[in-house]
Design a protein around this motif. Structure first.
Motif, PDB file in Angstrom:
ATOM      1  N   GLU A 301      -6.377  74.332  -3.883  1.00  0.00           N
ATOM      2  CA  GLU A 301      -6.025  75.008  -5.160  1.00  0.00           C
ATOM      3  C   GLU A 301      -4.789  74.540  -5.512  1.00  0.00           C
ATOM      4  O   GLU A 301      -3.932  73.867  -4.652  1.00  0.00           O
ATOM      5  CB  GLU A 301      -5.746  76.789  -4.700  1.00  0.00           C
ATOM      6  N   VAL A 302      -4.335  74.421  -6.946  1.00  0.00           N
ATOM      7  CA  VAL A 302      -3.215  74.238  -7.559  1.00  0.00           C
ATOM      8  C   VAL A 302      -2.642  75.637  -8.256  1.00  0.00           C
ATOM      9  O   VAL A 302      -3.422  75.806  -9.296  1.00  0.00           O
ATOM     10  CB  VAL A 302      -3.264  72.912  -8.419  1.00  0.00           C
ATOM     11  N   ALA A 303      -1.529  76.104  -7.803  1.00  0.00           N
ATOM     12  CA  ALA A 303      -1.325  77.288  -8.833  1.00  0.00           C
ATOM     13  C   ALA A 303       0.051  77.176  -9.411  1.00  0.00           C
ATOM     14  O   ALA A 303       0.968  76.624  -8.703  1.00  0.00           O
ATOM     15  CB  ALA A 303      -1.046  78.333  -7.809  1.00  0.00           C
ATOM     16  N   PHE A 304       0.275  77.645 -10.586  1.00  0.00           N
ATOM     17  CA  PHE A 304       1.670  77.133 -11.309  1.00  0.00           C
ATOM     18  C   PHE A 304       2.477  78.507 -11.256  1.00  0.00           C
ATOM     19  O   PHE A 304       1.834  79.471 -11.780  1.00  0.00           O
ATOM     20  CB  PHE A 304       1.214  77.206 -12.649  1.00  0.00           C
ATOM     21  N   LEU A 305       3.549  78.501 -10.475  1.00  0.00           N
ATOM     22  CA  LEU A 305       4.468  79.720 -10.376  1.00  0.00           C
ATOM     23  C   LEU A 305       5.731  79.672 -11.032  1.00  0.00           C
ATOM     24  O   LEU A 305       6.620  80.218 -10.626  1.00  0.00           O
ATOM     25  CB  LEU A 305       4.715  79.781  -8.893  1.00  0.00           C
ATOM     26  N   GLY A 306       5.744  78.750 -12.215  1.00  0.00           N
ATOM     27  CA  GLY A 306       6.985  78.604 -12.755  1.00  0.00           C
ATOM     28  C   GLY A 306       7.852  77.664 -12.611  1.00  0.00           C
ATOM     29  O   GLY A 306       7.713  76.511 -12.597  1.00  0.00           O
ATOM     30  N   ALA A 307       8.927  77.926 -11.565  1.00  0.00           N
ATOM     31  CA  ALA A 307       9.708  76.762 -11.039  1.00  0.00           C
ATOM     32  C   ALA A 307       9.097  75.872 -10.194  1.00  0.00           C
ATOM     33  O   ALA A 307       9.623  74.925 -10.009  1.00  0.00           O
ATOM     34  CB  ALA A 307      10.961  77.401 -10.348  1.00  0.00           C
ATOM     35  N   VAL A 320      -3.008  74.670   4.616  1.00  0.00           N
ATOM     36  CA  VAL A 320      -1.633  74.424   4.341  1.00  0.00           C
ATOM     37  C   VAL A 320      -1.313  74.241   2.949  1.00  0.00           C
ATOM     38  O   VAL A 320      -1.926  73.924   1.848  1.00  0.00           O
ATOM     39  CB  VAL A 320      -1.047  73.300   5.054  1.00  0.00           C
ATOM     40  N   SER A 321      -0.290  75.240   2.678  1.00  0.00           N
ATOM     41  CA  SER A 321       0.529  75.267   1.282  1.00  0.00           C
ATOM     42  C   SER A 321       1.813  74.629   1.355  1.00  0.00           C
ATOM     43  O   SER A 321       2.483  74.565   2.058  1.00  0.00           O
ATOM     44  CB  SER A 321       0.647  76.780   0.680  1.00  0.00           C
ATOM     45  N   LEU A 322       1.927  73.931   0.038  1.00  0.00           N
ATOM     46  CA  LEU A 322       3.182  73.254  -0.111  1.00  0.00           C
ATOM     47  C   LEU A 322       3.582  73.444  -1.577  1.00  0.00           C
ATOM     48  O   LEU A 322       2.831  73.722  -2.330  1.00  0.00           O
ATOM     49  CB  LEU A 322       2.958  71.760   0.351  1.00  0.00           C
ATOM     50  N   LEU A 332      -0.235  66.320 -11.186  1.00  0.00           N
ATOM     51  CA  LEU A 332      -0.692  67.036 -10.351  1.00  0.00           C
ATOM     52  C   LEU A 332      -1.870  66.761  -9.629  1.00  0.00           C
ATOM     53  O   LEU A 332      -2.947  66.299 -10.254  1.00  0.00           O
ATOM     54  CB  LEU A 332      -1.012  68.569 -11.014  1.00  0.00           C
ATOM     55  N   PRO A 333      -2.135  67.058  -8.531  1.00  0.00           N
ATOM     56  CA  PRO A 333      -3.499  66.493  -7.759  1.00  0.00           C
ATOM     57  C   PRO A 333      -4.605  67.317  -8.295  1.00  0.00           C
ATOM     58  O   PRO A 333      -4.505  68.552  -8.667  1.00  0.00           O
ATOM     59  CB  PRO A 333      -3.183  67.039  -6.268  1.00  0.00           C
ATOM     60  N   LYS A 334      -5.931  66.713  -8.357  1.00  0.00           N
ATOM     61  CA  LYS A 334      -7.028  67.529  -8.657  1.00  0.00           C
ATOM     62  C   LYS A 334      -7.675  68.073  -7.700  1.00  0.00           C
ATOM     63  O   LYS A 334      -7.773  67.553  -6.409  1.00  0.00           O
ATOM     64  CB  LYS A 334      -7.813  66.537  -9.249  1.00  0.00           C
TER      65      LYS A 334
END
Length: 354
Positions: A301-307, A320-322, A332-334
């Motif tokens: 998953e790739v999530a845009f959270l603003g900053a 694991v989340s980074l 961004l990774p696919k």
């Protein structure tokens, strides 16, 4: 001796114990936050300090004086409530001066102190208004001024910002902290908001089911959580059950992949399970140069959270989340792509088994 000494404090309601053998020392002028979820006992302790709840056992001493069984009016503490609790039939000036009036101060002294408080909270021209004519942030400033007007030896704040919108909440907490520093007043602040606690406290008491799981500075609480509860409640965290490979060298296995921690694991035996943790900001996508640890997996998953951009990578069974700082030029990774994440040995936390 510390300014506030809380020793073996306990509170039960019938068969239910909500505060268990609580102990805490608070220095004069210190800003302490009680942090935890609803029902953890933080407000009950605050109310016992104020005298609004009676301790089942234990003691509370302030400035060397025993306070455990004194009524609230004899404790010289100021309290600010979540719901403001302003008197709707009194003006702003009337609300601020209420405690002084009850204490029998003369009119000239009350007027001078109210004017001083209005200047302090930056509302010098609003003394004649009524609470309904103020915004939420202004009402909470008035509640704060009312608590401070009596010159209390301790200021108690029970989730005072939770009813405000996010932007006002941030600015008002900064004002509260600035006022506290200016006045040098010993302050106990109750909140369930970890960002509030981390941003304004000298020390934080993380409460869990009526007990203090950890007491420490914001840096200590965030970077070295003492228990699984603290680790999961304060900040975002990746938690894993690792297998100890070699306690002497700090080698462990996460989801079948070998890594090394700089933390002491000498109390563990080979093949023991150890709870380990990684903050998302400690991880880097790619890398592994030098003595950095690496874990490999697949982008899930790739999530845009603003900053920041939060990337979740599936290892084998674990995830694991980074966090990556947002950059418009970032490639961004696919999802579904193979990925390697890396981190320093110092960043792999060991969570105590208790």
């Amino acid at each position: 001796m510390s300014f506030i000494e809380i020793s073996h404090l306990k509170k039960s309601f019938g068969p239910n114990t909500v505060v268990h053998d609580f102990n805490l020392s608070i220095e004069k002028g210190e800003f302490i936050s009680f942090l935890g979820p609803s029902g953890c006992g933080k407000t009950t302790i605050l109310r016992m300090i104020a005298g609004f709840e009676t301790a089942s056992s234990g003691s509370i001493r302030v400035g060397g004086a025993e306070m455990t069984h004194l009524p609230p009016a004899k404790r010289n503490v100021g309290m600010v409530f979540q719901a403001y609790a302003l008197f709707p039939n009194l003006t702003v000036a009337g609300n601020i001066g209420f405690g002084l009036k009850i204490a029998g101060k003369d009119r000239s002294e009350i007027d001078a102190r109210v004017a001083e408080m209005l200047e302090l909270i930056k509302l010098p021209d609003l003394g004649d208004r009524y609470p309904y004519q103020l915004s939420g942030g202004q009402q909470q400033r008035v509640a704060l001024a009312r608590a401070l007007a009596i010159k209390p030896q301790v200021l108690l704040l029970d989730e005072p910002l939770s009813a405000l919108d996010a932007k006002i909440r941030v600015s008002l907490r900064e004002e509260i902290r600035a006022l506290q520093r200016e006045l040098g007043i010993t302050t106990v602040f109750v909140t369930h908001d970890q960002e509030e606690a981390l941003s304004i406290s000298d020390r934080i008491v993380v409460m869990n089911e009526g007990r203090a799981d950890q007491v420490g500075t914001p840096s200590e609480i965030y970077n070295n959580p003492a228990t699984r509860f603290v680790a999961s409640f304060v900040g975002t965290l990746n938690l894993f059950e690792a297998r100890v490979v070699d306690p002497a060298t700090g080698r462990v296995s996460i989801d079948g992949q070998p890594v090394v921690t700089a933390r002491d694991i000498s109390t563990y035996g080979i093949a023991d399970e150890a709870t380990v943790a990684l903050r998302p900001e400690a991880l880097t996508l790619g890398g592994g140069e030098g003595d950095r640890n690496t874990l490999t997996g697949t982008v899930e998953e790739v999530a845009f959270l603003g900053a920041v951009i939060r990337v979740r990578v599936r290892l084998r069974e674990a995830r694991v989340s980074l966090d990556i700082f947002n950059d418009p030029a970032l490639d961004l990774p696919k999802i579904g792509a193979a990925a390697t994440v890396s981190f320093k040995k110092d960043d792999l936390l060991i969570i105590d088994r208790h």
